[in-house]
Design an enzyme around this catalytic site. Structure first.
Site, PDB file in Angstrom:
ATOM      1  N   ASP A 177      10.541  13.926 -25.433  1.00  0.00           N
ATOM      2  CA  ASP A 177       9.359  13.294 -25.766  1.00  0.00           C
ATOM      3  C   ASP A 177       9.089  13.149 -27.184  1.00  0.00           C
ATOM      4  O   ASP A 177       9.413  14.023 -28.162  1.00  0.00           O
ATOM      5  CB  ASP A 177       8.167  14.701 -25.358  1.00  0.00           C
ATOM      6  CG  ASP A 177       7.356  14.430 -24.084  1.00  0.00           C
ATOM      7  OD1 ASP A 177       7.596  13.180 -23.681  1.00  0.00           O
ATOM      8  OD2 ASP A 177       6.759  15.278 -23.726  1.00  0.00           O
ATOM      9  N   PHE A 186       1.308   0.749 -23.335  1.00  0.00           N
ATOM     10  CA  PHE A 186       1.550   2.023 -23.544  1.00  0.00           C
ATOM     11  C   PHE A 186       0.882   2.786 -22.685  1.00  0.00           C
ATOM     12  O   PHE A 186       0.873   3.009 -21.720  1.00  0.00           O
ATOM     13  CB  PHE A 186       1.212   1.959 -25.285  1.00  0.00           C
ATOM     14  CG  PHE A 186       2.321   1.705 -26.251  1.00  0.00           C
ATOM     15  CD1 PHE A 186       2.919   2.557 -26.963  1.00  0.00           C
ATOM     16  CD2 PHE A 186       2.701   0.245 -25.979  1.00  0.00           C
ATOM     17  CE1 PHE A 186       4.178   1.929 -27.814  1.00  0.00           C
ATOM     18  CE2 PHE A 186       3.715  -0.227 -26.892  1.00  0.00           C
ATOM     19  CZ  PHE A 186       4.565   0.631 -27.459  1.00  0.00           C
ATOM     20  N   LEU A 238       0.666  -1.073  -0.120  1.00  0.00           N
ATOM     21  CA  LEU A 238       0.054   0.094   0.023  1.00  0.00           C
ATOM     22  C   LEU A 238       0.887   1.171   0.004  1.00  0.00           C
ATOM     23  O   LEU A 238       0.699   2.438   0.396  1.00  0.00           O
ATOM     24  CB  LEU A 238      -1.027   0.098   1.196  1.00  0.00           C
ATOM     25  CG  LEU A 238      -1.886  -1.191   1.410  1.00  0.00           C
ATOM     26  CD1 LEU A 238      -2.919  -1.051   2.560  1.00  0.00           C
ATOM     27  CD2 LEU A 238      -2.763  -1.370   0.017  1.00  0.00           C
ATOM     28  N   PHE A 280       2.887  -6.820 -10.507  1.00  0.00           N
ATOM     29  CA  PHE A 280       2.638  -5.430 -10.837  1.00  0.00           C
ATOM     30  C   PHE A 280       3.293  -4.353  -9.797  1.00  0.00           C
ATOM     31  O   PHE A 280       2.948  -3.346  -9.799  1.00  0.00           O
ATOM     32  CB  PHE A 280       0.889  -5.045 -10.756  1.00  0.00           C
ATOM     33  CG  PHE A 280       0.224  -5.846 -11.585  1.00  0.00           C
ATOM     34  CD1 PHE A 280       0.056  -5.586 -12.960  1.00  0.00           C
ATOM     35  CD2 PHE A 280      -0.381  -7.070 -11.264  1.00  0.00           C
ATOM     36  CE1 PHE A 280      -0.885  -6.205 -14.007  1.00  0.00           C
ATOM     37  CE2 PHE A 280      -1.162  -7.965 -12.185  1.00  0.00           C
ATOM     38  CZ  PHE A 280      -1.216  -7.479 -13.461  1.00  0.00           C
ATOM     39  N   TYR A 337      13.420   4.477 -14.368  1.00  0.00           N
ATOM     40  CA  TYR A 337      12.076   3.647 -14.592  1.00  0.00           C
ATOM     41  C   TYR A 337      12.196   2.577 -15.559  1.00  0.00           C
ATOM     42  O   TYR A 337      12.044   1.226 -15.351  1.00  0.00           O
ATOM     43  CB  TYR A 337      10.781   4.341 -14.613  1.00  0.00           C
ATOM     44  CG  TYR A 337       9.589   3.634 -14.785  1.00  0.00           C
ATOM     45  CD1 TYR A 337       9.166   2.678 -14.053  1.00  0.00           C
ATOM     46  CD2 TYR A 337       9.161   3.754 -16.030  1.00  0.00           C
ATOM     47  CE1 TYR A 337       8.023   2.033 -14.157  1.00  0.00           C
ATOM     48  CE2 TYR A 337       7.868   3.062 -16.525  1.00  0.00           C
ATOM     49  CZ  TYR A 337       7.316   2.154 -15.541  1.00  0.00           C
ATOM     50  OH  TYR A 337       6.213   1.435 -15.692  1.00  0.00           O
ATOM     51  N   SER A 380      -1.656  21.616 -19.328  1.00  0.00           N
ATOM     52  CA  SER A 380      -0.149  22.132 -20.046  1.00  0.00           C
ATOM     53  C   SER A 380      -0.120  21.197 -21.298  1.00  0.00           C
ATOM     54  O   SER A 380      -0.305  20.012 -21.149  1.00  0.00           O
ATOM     55  CB  SER A 380       0.835  22.181 -19.127  1.00  0.00           C
ATOM     56  OG  SER A 380       0.945  22.820 -18.214  1.00  0.00           O
ATOM     57  N   ASN A 425      13.437  -1.524  -5.346  1.00  0.00           N
ATOM     58  CA  ASN A 425      12.141  -1.909  -5.545  1.00  0.00           C
ATOM     59  C   ASN A 425      11.776  -2.890  -6.600  1.00  0.00           C
ATOM     60  O   ASN A 425      11.493  -4.111  -6.774  1.00  0.00           O
ATOM     61  CB  ASN A 425      11.120  -1.016  -5.192  1.00  0.00           C
ATOM     62  CG  ASN A 425       9.626  -1.507  -5.243  1.00  0.00           C
ATOM     63  OD1 ASN A 425       9.150  -2.105  -4.253  1.00  0.00           O
ATOM     64  ND2 ASN A 425       8.835  -1.604  -6.241  1.00  0.00           N
ATOM     65  N   PHE A 479       7.477   0.699  -8.636  1.00  0.00           N
ATOM     66  CA  PHE A 479       7.235   2.242  -8.655  1.00  0.00           C
ATOM     67  C   PHE A 479       7.039   2.581 -10.176  1.00  0.00           C
ATOM     68  O   PHE A 479       8.039   1.996 -10.943  1.00  0.00           O
ATOM     69  CB  PHE A 479       8.279   3.015  -7.966  1.00  0.00           C
ATOM     70  CG  PHE A 479       8.261   2.566  -6.414  1.00  0.00           C
ATOM     71  CD1 PHE A 479       7.063   2.592  -5.741  1.00  0.00           C
ATOM     72  CD2 PHE A 479       9.519   2.375  -5.839  1.00  0.00           C
ATOM     73  CE1 PHE A 479       7.059   2.552  -4.430  1.00  0.00           C
ATOM     74  CE2 PHE A 479       9.263   1.870  -4.439  1.00  0.00           C
ATOM     75  CZ  PHE A 479       8.270   1.948  -3.586  1.00  0.00           C
ATOM     76  N   SER A 480       6.524   3.558 -10.523  1.00  0.00           N
ATOM     77  CA  SER A 480       6.211   3.844 -11.944  1.00  0.00           C
ATOM     78  C   SER A 480       6.418   5.027 -12.435  1.00  0.00           C
ATOM     79  O   SER A 480       5.902   5.589 -13.526  1.00  0.00           O
ATOM     80  CB  SER A 480       5.157   3.174 -12.470  1.00  0.00           C
ATOM     81  OG  SER A 480       3.786   3.646 -11.636  1.00  0.00           O
TER      82      SER A 480
END
Length: 322
Positions: free
Chosen positions: A279, A166, A34, A70, A138, A201, A89, A73-74
């Site tokens: 990006d 994705f 959690l 699953f 990540y 933004s 982790n 941390f993402s």
């Protein structure tokens, strides 16, 4: 009926997958500390264990048929600022889990991987054979776990499937996006509609795309969950299968904002912001392998429907006690 351990099953995707497993008649145990998940997101009918994936050996035994993993941390930005947290982790936790599975004789794994393993895309339509060169800790940790799983499958006969997501969006029942901090476009837009932020933004409007804004592939979380159940059936001893999960077509940032305006009935002010480093203009998945190997076909590819489900969840989450 089979019995499954779902690590990170109190999170967004994990909780939806757990719900689908229960609906299919299986027994589900959720293991989650959690730290980022929510106890209320664990679906009714699942056994809940409050604990870390690093300690999975305490609970994992031969009664389990498979593990769906699953617990990671993402947040890309956080991983850049605090990479040690992510390696400790995501990688060490996964290594401990694989060891626990080996010790318990549990030989099937479905792993929640990510398109972040590819880094800057070599082509607009990404396939599993494209180069992997993650640009964040990540993505690097997820790729490291994919390598670890491949080694485990080859050396010890693990049946494993990694699913590279994705842009996951939408909601299913009581499960939707509740990241803190939030970094995903659709929930950020909906926060504007709810009056929780003043504007959205738009990072760059001069990309080589039809309207100048970035194009991304959005997949409904329920479609994603269905792929995990199919992956359990497709997993083959000694093989590590890697599949992209996406709709195979993209929507621009401006299309997402305009669609959200129609769905919510709110103006949703926007403001121009500089491009963000790294990006790409277009990032869309080829999911041909998932179609061929898993028999998976997304059925909720309509952007308005994805946003409508997310909007319904966001409004419910605003109600005290919901």
């Amino acid at each position: 009926m089979s019995k499954y351990l779902v690590t990170g099953g109190a999170g967004y995707v994990g909780s939806v997958v757990a719900a689908h497993l229960l609906e299919a008649g299986h027994a589900v145990t959720v293991l989650d500390d959690l730290s980022t998940g929510f106890r209320a997101a664990v679906p009714a009918g699942a056994e809940f264990i409050g604990g870390r994936v690093q300690d999975a050996a305490r609970w994992l035994d031969a009664s389990f048929d498979a593990v769906l993993h699953f617990a990671a941390f993402s947040q890309v930005g956080e991983s850049v600022a605090n990479p040690g947290k992510y390696w400790a982790n995501n990688v060490s936790g996964s290594m401990a889990l694989l060891s626990a599975m080996r010790g318990a004789g549990v030989r099937t794994l479905v792993f929640s991987s990510t398109a972040a393993t590819y880094g800057e895309p070599a082509s607009a339509l990404l396939t599993e054979t494209d180069p992997t060169a993650p640009t964040s800790p990540y993505g690097a940790t997820k790729l490291a776990v994919d390598h670890m799983i491949s080694n485990e499958a080859k050396a010890h006969g693990l049946a494993a499937v990694s699913l590279r997501y994705f842009n996951v969006a939408g909601a299913y029942g009581d499960s939707g996006e509740r990241h803190d901090p939030e970094s995903h476009l659709i929930p950020l837009i909906l926060q504007v509609a709810l009056g929780e932020r003043g504007s959205i933004s738009v990072f760059g409007d001069d990309y080589p795309t039809p309207d100048g804004t970035c194009v991304r592939d959005y997949i409904h979380v329920a479609d994603l969950a269905e792929a995990h159940l199919l992956a359990l059936t497709a997993a083959t001893a000694g093989e590590h299968l890697i599949c992209n999960l996406g709709n195979g077509n993209g929507f621009s940032v401006r299309e997402v904002i305009d669609t959200a305006r129609k769905v919510t009935g709110h103006q949703i002010p926007e403001r121009a912001a500089p491009r963000r480093a790294g990006d790409p203009a277009v990032l869309v998945a080829s999911a041909v392998r998932a179609h061929e190997r898993l028999g998976w076909q997304p059925s909720r590819a309509d952007l308005a429907g994805i946003i409508a489900d997310a909007w319904a969840f966001a409004r419910r989450a605003e109600v005290p006690g919901a």
